[in-house]
Motif scaffolding. Structure first.
Motif, mmCIF file in Angstrom:
data_model
loop_
_atom_site.group_PDB
_atom_site.id
_atom_site.type_symbol
_atom_site.label_atom_id
_atom_site.label_comp_id
_atom_site.label_asym_id
_atom_site.label_seq_id
_atom_site.Cartn_x
_atom_site.Cartn_y
_atom_site.Cartn_z
ATOM 1 N N GLN A 99 0.796 -1.232 0.000
ATOM 2 C CA GLN A 99 0.000 0.000 0.000
ATOM 3 C C GLN A 99 0.827 1.281 0.000
ATOM 4 O OE1 GLN A 99 -2.638 -0.505 3.333
ATOM 5 N NE2 GLN A 99 -3.798 -2.152 2.337
ATOM 6 N N GLY A 100 2.101 1.176 -0.314
ATOM 7 C CA GLY A 100 2.851 2.408 -0.513
ATOM 8 C C GLY A 100 4.074 2.601 0.350
ATOM 9 N N CYS A 101 4.456 1.583 1.121
ATOM 10 C CA CYS A 101 5.697 1.654 1.901
ATOM 11 C C CYS A 101 5.750 2.886 2.796
ATOM 12 C CB CYS A 101 6.913 1.647 0.975
ATOM 13 S SG CYS A 101 7.008 0.216 -0.099
ATOM 14 N N ALA A 102 4.666 3.187 3.482
ATOM 15 C CA ALA A 102 4.641 4.367 4.343
ATOM 16 C C ALA A 102 5.657 4.240 5.466
ATOM 17 C CB ALA A 102 3.235 4.552 4.920
ATOM 18 N N ASN A 103 6.218 5.377 5.881
ATOM 19 C CA ASN A 103 7.174 5.389 6.976
ATOM 20 C C ASN A 103 7.241 6.793 7.551
ATOM 21 O OD1 ASN A 103 9.256 5.105 8.779
ATOM 22 N ND2 ASN A 103 10.847 4.802 7.232
ATOM 23 N N LEU A 104 6.665 6.986 8.713
ATOM 24 C CA LEU A 104 6.662 8.312 9.321
ATOM 25 C C LEU A 104 8.057 8.755 9.745
ATOM 26 C CD1 LEU A 104 3.436 8.157 11.508
ATOM 27 C CD2 LEU A 104 3.765 9.317 9.327
ATOM 28 N N SER A 105 9.002 7.822 9.810
ATOM 29 C CA SER A 105 10.360 8.150 10.218
ATOM 30 C C SER A 105 11.318 8.255 9.030
ATOM 31 C CB SER A 105 10.879 7.093 11.205
ATOM 32 O OG SER A 105 10.074 7.047 12.363
ATOM 33 N N SER A 106 10.791 8.433 7.828
ATOM 34 C CA SER A 106 11.633 8.409 6.640
ATOM 35 C C SER A 106 12.609 9.572 6.570
ATOM 36 C CB SER A 106 10.761 8.388 5.376
ATOM 37 O OG SER A 106 9.905 9.517 5.333
ATOM 38 N N LEU A 107 12.238 10.740 7.127
ATOM 39 C CA LEU A 107 13.134 11.889 7.053
ATOM 40 C C LEU A 107 14.442 11.605 7.787
ATOM 41 C CD1 LEU A 107 13.406 14.801 6.039
ATOM 42 C CD2 LEU A 107 12.529 15.583 8.244
ATOM 43 N N LYS A 108 14.373 10.895 8.887
ATOM 44 C CA LYS A 108 15.573 10.586 9.671
ATOM 45 C C LYS A 108 16.231 9.285 9.253
ATOM 46 C CE LYS A 108 17.377 10.278 14.380
ATOM 47 N NZ LYS A 108 17.119 10.515 15.818
ATOM 48 N N TYR A 109 15.422 8.277 8.912
ATOM 49 C CA TYR A 109 15.980 6.947 8.715
ATOM 50 C C TYR A 109 15.901 6.426 7.281
ATOM 51 C CZ TYR A 109 16.234 6.624 13.782
ATOM 52 O OH TYR A 109 16.554 6.834 15.103
ATOM 53 N N GLY A 110 15.259 7.159 6.385
ATOM 54 C CA GLY A 110 15.155 6.692 5.008
ATOM 55 C C GLY A 110 13.855 5.961 4.741
ATOM 56 N N SER A 111 13.549 5.753 3.471
ATOM 57 C CA SER A 111 12.261 5.184 3.091
ATOM 58 C C SER A 111 12.193 3.694 3.412
ATOM 59 C CB SER A 111 11.982 5.403 1.600
ATOM 60 O OG SER A 111 12.737 4.526 0.822
ATOM 61 N N THR A 112 10.980 3.188 3.508
ATOM 62 C CA THR A 112 10.751 1.795 3.884
ATOM 63 C C THR A 112 11.385 0.829 2.901
ATOM 64 O OG1 THR A 112 8.688 2.332 5.024
ATOM 65 C CG2 THR A 112 8.941 0.068 4.282
ATOM 66 N N LYS A 113 11.394 1.174 1.623
ATOM 67 C CA LYS A 113 11.909 0.229 0.621
ATOM 68 C C LYS A 113 13.364 -0.139 0.894
ATOM 69 C CE LYS A 113 13.180 3.750 -2.825
ATOM 70 N NZ LYS A 113 12.905 4.229 -4.206
ATOM 71 N N VAL A 197 17.572 19.916 13.597
ATOM 72 C CA VAL A 197 17.017 18.895 14.477
ATOM 73 C C VAL A 197 16.050 18.040 13.670
ATOM 74 C CG1 VAL A 197 15.516 18.474 16.460
ATOM 75 C CG2 VAL A 197 17.285 20.222 16.589
ATOM 76 N N VAL A 198 16.278 16.740 13.648
ATOM 77 C CA VAL A 198 15.437 15.837 12.852
ATOM 78 C C VAL A 198 14.693 14.891 13.797
ATOM 79 C CG1 VAL A 198 15.358 14.135 11.002
ATOM 80 C CG2 VAL A 198 17.107 15.936 10.972
ATOM 81 N N PRO A 199 13.383 15.085 13.979
ATOM 82 C CA PRO A 199 12.615 14.184 14.848
ATOM 83 C C PRO A 199 12.531 12.784 14.252
ATOM 84 C CG PRO A 199 11.398 16.210 14.339
ATOM 85 C CD PRO A 199 12.554 16.150 13.398
ATOM 86 N N ALA A 200 12.321 11.800 15.111
ATOM 87 C CA ALA A 200 12.054 10.451 14.617
ATOM 88 C C ALA A 200 10.768 10.439 13.810
ATOM 89 C CB ALA A 200 11.956 9.477 15.788
ATOM 90 N N TYR A 201 9.805 11.240 14.208
ATOM 91 C CA TYR A 201 8.619 11.524 13.389
ATOM 92 C C TYR A 201 8.045 12.860 13.808
ATOM 93 C CZ TYR A 201 5.799 9.788 17.359
ATOM 94 O OH TYR A 201 5.232 9.603 18.589
ATOM 95 N N GLN A 202 7.279 13.459 12.893
ATOM 96 C CA GLN A 202 6.583 14.720 13.164
ATOM 97 C C GLN A 202 5.286 14.704 12.361
ATOM 98 O OE1 GLN A 202 8.840 18.231 12.215
ATOM 99 N NE2 GLN A 202 7.131 19.617 12.550
ATOM 100 N N VAL A 203 4.172 14.560 13.046
ATOM 101 C CA VAL A 203 2.879 14.403 12.395
ATOM 102 C C VAL A 203 1.946 15.544 12.789
ATOM 103 C CG1 VAL A 203 0.858 12.895 12.114
ATOM 104 C CG2 VAL A 203 3.136 11.902 12.385
ATOM 105 N N TRP A 204 1.335 16.152 11.803
ATOM 106 C CA TRP A 204 0.349 17.206 12.027
ATOM 107 C C TRP A 204 -1.052 16.624 11.882
ATOM 108 C CZ3 TRP A 204 -1.708 20.149 7.335
ATOM 109 C CH2 TRP A 204 -2.715 21.063 7.709
#
Length: 387
Positions: A99-113, A197-204
């Motif tokens: 369904q799209g390899c979502a990853n809320l932590s992609s900014l810090k750790y890279g995409s799910t793929k 500063v790069v959060p592990a995730y940041q969701v609005w």
């Protein structure tokens, strides 16, 4: 009403595909609710076959829930990054990649793929294809692992995933923050980016989405988590706190990695009676203000209770409606606003609606589909869906 089958082994899945291929019978995978063909439920292929701590690789079936996987890995002080936040704990590994390899932590750790090392794929003929392996040297030449596991590409059914792992962080700090308005939220996100500063995730989560799912707070909700070494995390949290105050924000809740704040909003990432489209709109960070204003104007004209949520720091936005389906023309108007702001639509809505792929890679994908599944056994589009 379509029949549902639940294979319990890879061999049963192979037999199912061989039989369907021989008879030209369609199978629906990750596409519940369709009336034509047999629906394949992979929930029973839920074995965690191996956790190889030495090589930082886990081997799992497609039906493994990410929450279950996260708990098992945590016992060995390990984590699979996309499963590391409570947002996705109700999703299976197979759903995550399909369904799209979502990853809320992609900014810090890279995409799910990039956390997929290898796979075993059952082709529509029933043959079993092995791709990749536990080490990078096994992924040379053409990258068939990501080719067969690209979002919504129905070239086969992945029956086994080899997932890259990372150690658990030393410490975590989670914040739930309320800002007085969208402009303040975006200004905070901009300053946080500028501070490096790069959060592990940041969701609005905007006030409309809050009202759709529960009592709204008076403002725009931002959920953040920082992780890493204790000293590093403390410093990041201190910088964030200063910027929160600068932009009129208020910390409503603070926890040390318990994940309860995020878990409360995991409803946005699992099926509900509302209409939710995640990670569909992507645009430059600086273009989001223009698009957000246009979105609210479109919703007001349409008489809809519609809101936005997502990863503003990366320009990945999602929508939620207080309805089971989007009204005719609404999403087309939203897509036009995305284009005007210089962004793109990921195409997830078209995929969910059963339309054939569009865009620059569509011809290549269609040729691959014709090569691996010429009889269109997997997720065959109905005649009314093909546009």
């Amino acid at each position: 009403m379509s029949q549902t089958v639940s294979p319990q082994t890879i061999e049963e899945l192979q037999h199912l595909l061989r039989t369907a291929h021989a008879g030209g019978s369609p199978l629906n995978v990750y596409r519940q609710g369709r009336h034509e063909g047999v629906t394949v439920d992979l929930a029973k292929l839920d074995a965690v076959m191996e956790i190889d701590a030495a090589n930082l690789v886990a081997t799992v079936g497609p039906g493994v829930k990410l929450g279950k996987l996260a708990a098992m890995l945590a016992e060995q002080k390990l984590r699979f990054i996309p499963a590391d936040t409570p947002f996705y704990h109700d999703r299976t590994v197979g759903e995550l990649f399909y369904q799209g390899c979502a990853n809320l932590s992609s900014l810090k750790y890279g995409s799910t793929k990039h956390f997929l090392m290898g796979s075993e794929v059952v082709l529509p003929t029933g043959e079993l294809l092995t791709t990749g392996g536990k080490t990078v040297k096994n992924v040379t030449g053409y990258d068939f692992t990501r080719f067969f596991n690209a979002p919504f590409t129905d070239f086969g059914i992945t029956a086994k995933f080899l997932l890259k792992l990372l150690p658990l962080p030393e410490t975590r700090r989670a914040l739930a923050v309320v800002f007085p308005g969208v402009d303040a939220l975006l200004a905070f996100a901009r300053d946080l980016k500028d501070s490096r500063v790069v959060p592990a995730y940041q969701v609005w989560v905007d006030d409309v989405v809050q009202a759709i799912f529960q009592d709204a707070v008076a403002g725009q909700l931002a959920l953040l988590e920082f992780d890493g070494l204790q000293e590093e995390t403390a410093e990041q949290g201190q910088i964030a706190t200063i910027l929160i105050k600068k932009h009129g924000g208020t910390v409503r809740e603070e926890m040390d990695g318990s994940g309860q704040t995020a878990a409360r909003w995991s409803i946005l990432y699992r099926p509900t009676d509302k209409y939710i489209l995640t990670d569909e709109y992507k645009m430059a960070f600086t273009a989001q203000g223009e698009f957000i204003r246009a979105f609210y104007q479109t919703a007001e004209r349409s008489g809809l209770k519609a809101g936005l949520f997502g990863q503003v720091s990366e320009g990945k936005l999602s929508i939620a409606l207080d309805a089971a389906l989007p009204p005719e023309g609404f999403l087309a108007e939203v897509a036009a606003a995305v284009g005007k702001a210089g962004g793109i639509c990921a195409g997830k809505y078209d995929r969910l609606a059963g339309k054939k792929p569009a865009g620059v890679l569509a011809a290549l994908e269609q040729r691959a589909k014709a090569a691996f599944d010429p009889r269109e056994i997997l997720n065959r589009p109905a005649a009314a869906e093909v546009k």
